[in-house]
Design a protein around this motif. Structure first.
Motif, PDB file in Angstrom:
ATOM      1  N   LYS A 116      41.948  36.623  35.883  1.00 29.82           N
ATOM      2  CA  LYS A 116      42.952  36.948  35.128  1.00 29.82           C
ATOM      3  C   LYS A 116      44.305  36.794  35.941  1.00 29.82           C
ATOM      4  CE  LYS A 116      39.891  38.547  31.665  1.00 29.82           C
ATOM      5  NZ  LYS A 116      39.569  39.597  30.146  1.00 29.82           N
ATOM      6  N   GLU A 117      44.511  36.863  37.177  1.00 28.98           N
ATOM      7  CA  GLU A 117      46.060  37.031  37.327  1.00 28.98           C
ATOM      8  C   GLU A 117      46.308  35.048  37.999  1.00 28.98           C
ATOM      9  OE1 GLU A 117      47.116  39.031  41.560  1.00 28.98           O
ATOM     10  OE2 GLU A 117      45.600  38.299  41.937  1.00 28.98           O
ATOM     11  N   SER A 118      47.386  35.370  36.478  1.00 30.90           N
ATOM     12  CA  SER A 118      48.699  33.576  37.408  1.00 30.90           C
ATOM     13  C   SER A 118      48.931  33.308  38.523  1.00 30.90           C
ATOM     14  CB  SER A 118      50.174  33.703  36.974  1.00 30.90           C
ATOM     15  OG  SER A 118      50.962  34.407  37.937  1.00 30.90           O
ATOM     16  N   VAL A 123      50.377  35.243  44.444  1.00 33.84           N
ATOM     17  CA  VAL A 123      51.108  34.857  45.344  1.00 33.84           C
ATOM     18  C   VAL A 123      52.130  35.788  46.787  1.00 33.84           C
ATOM     19  CG1 VAL A 123      53.182  33.231  46.834  1.00 33.84           C
ATOM     20  CG2 VAL A 123      50.966  32.076  46.005  1.00 33.84           C
ATOM     21  N   LYS A 124      53.406  36.094  45.494  1.00 34.71           N
ATOM     22  CA  LYS A 124      53.828  37.580  44.980  1.00 34.71           C
ATOM     23  C   LYS A 124      52.644  38.646  45.879  1.00 34.71           C
ATOM     24  CE  LYS A 124      57.414  40.346  42.529  1.00 34.71           C
ATOM     25  NZ  LYS A 124      57.190  40.135  41.208  1.00 34.71           N
ATOM     26  N   ARG A 125      52.702  39.001  44.756  1.00 27.74           N
ATOM     27  CA  ARG A 125      51.318  40.005  45.529  1.00 27.74           C
ATOM     28  C   ARG A 125      50.414  39.981  47.960  1.00 27.74           C
ATOM     29  NH1 ARG A 125      45.306  41.616  45.302  1.00 27.74           N
ATOM     30  NH2 ARG A 125      45.710  39.735  44.162  1.00 27.74           N
TER      31      ARG A 125
END
Length: 145
Positions: A116-118, A123-125
């Protein structure tokens, strides 16, 4: 003389005078709950002009200890510290459980995109995790992505 006999430093270190024009600058304090290697690294950097003065290195490091670390310092056996290397060794041994575990590039492999993560958040994580790795191999980071 009583203080000298209780000091963990040898008499030679205890009686050494600071060099002319030495001025105490601000040092990061160590309270006993951080990475001892990080503290020593920053301390050595701040004391770079005096790194050949063992007595001064020992005495000033002792002033950077606070709280539990200061209590620990006062439990060291009298005259047991003969050099800055001795002090560094007992210091890092005492607080070794607080050392930061250095992550390697393969630490990125378990970082997976949650269903469910965009893509943007993933990419940020991933970039945040990559930033925690000193000298991260870009080819591994790319393979992880």
């Amino acid at each position: 003389m009583t203080n000298i006999s209780r000091s963990p430093f040898t008499d030679e270190i205890e009686q050494a005078e600071p060099p002319c024009k030495f001025s105490m600058s601000h040092f990061t304090t160590f309270k006993g709950d951080g990475d001892p290697e990080w503290h020593l690294k920053h301390y050595r950097r701040a004391m770079v002009l005096y790194r050949n003065n063992d007595a001064l290195m020992c005495k000033i490091l002792a002033t950077t200890l606070q709280a539990e670390a200061q209590d620990w310092f006062h439990t060291l056996p009298p005259r047991s510290i003969r050099s800055f290397d001795d002090l560094s060794l007992v210091f890092t041994n005492e607080y070794s459980s607080y050392r930061t575990i250095k992550k390697k590039s393969n630490h990125l492999f378990p970082v997976k995109k949650n269903p469910k993560e965009s893509l943007h958040d993933y990419v940020k994580r991933l970039k945040a995790e990559k930033a925690k790795i000193v000298g991260c191999d870009d080819s591994i980071a790319n393979a992880t992505f």
